[in-house]
Design a protein around this motif. Sequence first.
Motif, mmCIF file in Angstrom:
data_model
loop_
_atom_site.group_PDB
_atom_site.id
_atom_site.type_symbol
_atom_site.label_atom_id
_atom_site.label_comp_id
_atom_site.label_asym_id
_atom_site.label_seq_id
_atom_site.Cartn_x
_atom_site.Cartn_y
_atom_site.Cartn_z
ATOM 1 N N UNK A 167 0.548 -1.461 -0.078
ATOM 2 C CA UNK A 167 0.082 0.580 -0.135
ATOM 3 C C UNK A 167 0.924 0.841 -0.210
ATOM 4 N N UNK A 168 0.607 2.336 0.166
ATOM 5 C CA UNK A 168 1.458 3.368 0.118
ATOM 6 C C UNK A 168 1.565 3.705 1.518
ATOM 7 N N UNK A 169 3.226 4.353 1.574
ATOM 8 C CA UNK A 169 3.690 4.741 3.013
ATOM 9 C C UNK A 169 3.000 5.805 3.400
ATOM 10 N N UNK A 170 3.054 5.611 4.812
ATOM 11 C CA UNK A 170 2.231 6.417 5.839
ATOM 12 C C UNK A 170 3.269 7.766 6.025
ATOM 13 N N UNK A 171 1.938 8.993 6.257
ATOM 14 C CA UNK A 171 2.931 9.526 5.789
ATOM 15 C C UNK A 171 2.835 10.970 7.495
ATOM 16 N N UNK A 172 3.872 11.444 7.842
ATOM 17 C CA UNK A 172 4.242 11.428 9.274
ATOM 18 C C UNK A 172 4.341 13.237 9.320
ATOM 19 N N UNK A 173 3.207 13.609 9.794
ATOM 20 C CA UNK A 173 2.789 15.251 9.170
ATOM 21 C C UNK A 173 3.531 16.456 10.084
ATOM 22 N N UNK A 174 4.503 17.086 10.889
ATOM 23 C CA UNK A 174 4.650 17.577 12.295
ATOM 24 C C UNK A 174 4.114 19.366 12.048
ATOM 25 N N UNK A 204 -3.700 10.310 22.376
ATOM 26 C CA UNK A 204 -3.142 9.358 23.343
ATOM 27 C C UNK A 204 -3.879 9.349 24.485
ATOM 28 N N UNK A 205 -4.773 10.866 25.504
ATOM 29 C CA UNK A 205 -5.720 10.636 26.146
ATOM 30 C C UNK A 205 -6.977 11.613 25.918
ATOM 31 N N UNK A 206 -7.779 11.350 27.007
ATOM 32 C CA UNK A 206 -9.246 12.466 26.452
ATOM 33 C C UNK A 206 -8.882 13.564 26.225
ATOM 34 N N UNK A 207 -7.777 14.099 26.806
ATOM 35 C CA UNK A 207 -7.289 15.664 27.003
ATOM 36 C C UNK A 207 -7.194 15.819 25.365
ATOM 37 N N UNK A 208 -6.466 15.236 24.212
ATOM 38 C CA UNK A 208 -6.750 15.466 22.825
ATOM 39 C C UNK A 208 -7.966 14.461 22.121
ATOM 40 N N UNK A 209 -9.118 14.125 22.621
ATOM 41 C CA UNK A 209 -10.234 14.053 21.744
ATOM 42 C C UNK A 209 -10.385 15.515 21.186
ATOM 43 N N UNK A 210 -10.688 16.712 21.393
ATOM 44 C CA UNK A 210 -11.240 17.186 20.669
ATOM 45 C C UNK A 210 -10.385 17.910 19.588
ATOM 46 N N UNK A 258 0.389 13.293 18.014
ATOM 47 C CA UNK A 258 1.687 13.361 19.322
ATOM 48 C C UNK A 258 3.378 14.152 19.346
ATOM 49 N N UNK A 259 2.196 15.234 19.532
ATOM 50 C CA UNK A 259 2.924 15.852 20.237
ATOM 51 C C UNK A 259 3.921 15.798 21.317
ATOM 52 N N UNK A 260 5.561 16.958 22.044
ATOM 53 C CA UNK A 260 6.584 16.669 22.875
ATOM 54 C C UNK A 260 5.313 16.597 24.286
ATOM 55 N N UNK A 300 -2.135 5.314 6.672
ATOM 56 C CA UNK A 300 -2.226 6.052 7.823
ATOM 57 C C UNK A 300 -1.150 7.316 7.576
ATOM 58 N N UNK A 301 -1.375 8.325 8.572
ATOM 59 C CA UNK A 301 -1.189 9.167 8.453
ATOM 60 C C UNK A 301 -1.182 9.904 9.921
ATOM 61 N N UNK A 302 -0.262 9.696 10.487
ATOM 62 C CA UNK A 302 0.159 10.474 12.051
ATOM 63 C C UNK A 302 0.267 12.090 11.901
ATOM 64 N N UNK A 303 -0.231 12.684 12.873
ATOM 65 C CA UNK A 303 0.453 14.777 13.262
ATOM 66 C C UNK A 303 0.744 14.448 14.099
ATOM 67 N N UNK A 304 1.843 15.516 14.501
ATOM 68 C CA UNK A 304 1.493 16.471 15.904
ATOM 69 C C UNK A 304 1.906 17.449 15.337
ATOM 70 N N UNK A 305 1.687 18.755 16.548
ATOM 71 C CA UNK A 305 2.186 19.993 17.261
ATOM 72 C C UNK A 305 3.642 20.014 17.385
ATOM 73 N N UNK A 306 4.722 20.817 16.591
ATOM 74 C CA UNK A 306 5.904 21.302 16.831
ATOM 75 C C UNK A 306 5.832 21.798 18.841
ATOM 76 N N UNK A 307 6.762 21.179 19.309
ATOM 77 C CA UNK A 307 7.837 19.602 18.925
ATOM 78 C C UNK A 307 6.919 18.860 19.490
ATOM 79 N N UNK A 308 7.596 18.253 18.401
ATOM 80 C CA UNK A 308 6.582 16.607 18.064
ATOM 81 C C UNK A 308 7.119 15.798 19.011
#
Length: 317
Positions: A167-174, A204-210, A258-260, A300-308
Amino acid sequence: MTVAPIVDAWQLTSWESYRDVTRLGRKTRLNEKQRAVLWSIFDRVRSAGLLTWSGLFTKLSEKKSNAFDFVVVDEAQDIGIAQLRFLAALTTKQLFFAGDLGQRIFQQPFSWKSLGVDIRGRSFTLRINYRTSHQIRSRADRLLGPELSDVDGNTEKRGGTVSTFNGPPPEIQTLSSEDAEIRFVSEWLIKQASQPQEIGVFVRGDAQLERARQALLAAKIPFKVLDENFETTTGHAYISTMHLAKGLEFRTVVVMACDDEVIPSQERIQTIGDDADLEEVYATERHLLYVACTRARDYLLVTGVKPASEFLDDLQP
């Protein structure tokens, strides 16, 4: 409560056994007076005839029913102490466990051998993956070491596994901000053109559901937030924490936020005072991200906000 994982899991039956048990790896270790207070609470619960799940499994295991010739147990990496005792009491003939040490996210490691279940030299590793594309599986595997070991020294070598499709490679974005992440995720989901029920979004947890809610709202995709009593239905995408992602499968998966300090959880790290416990926290946090990523079949897409999160470096091509 500090007493619960020790007293409840191991079903300690006397004040002396709890008083003398060694508790390593905690920044604030309980003195004898503090332990006495906690023991009195637990003892009152037992005196009232109330049972926890661990207590129930322990009582059932004492019956030694040997009711079955064959017992097959899936997700064995997340079995607890009392549960293992119960399962071992069900048969004296054939007890088969299937599991993946890389997906252990619920239980602290303990010695199976000490409970009379010795699998050393009696296990083997399955090498064919039918659920996840080669591209997603091979990238997610970077989150784990080339081999994993349990407390009894059983080693699981993770090399040599193959997937049955590509399949296509997963994408990782910060991204620069939460708003930018939400926009990116919503636009990415629209491009995938997946049916709503084919989409899972994990945090990761309830705090990020929004953040996940806002991304699906922006994409105009109907969704439901899963809890421990969830029911899947057609016509809706699904949002949940990484812990509840276990056992699920979707054609398209987004792992957001997926933040620091989010993963690995800074809250968990701050409770640690021992290097061994710190290593265990990092391992289970990696396992959590691994579980979330491998819920994806095709996209698959994996994202986070800097600093990730530092873990995202391992997912990069």
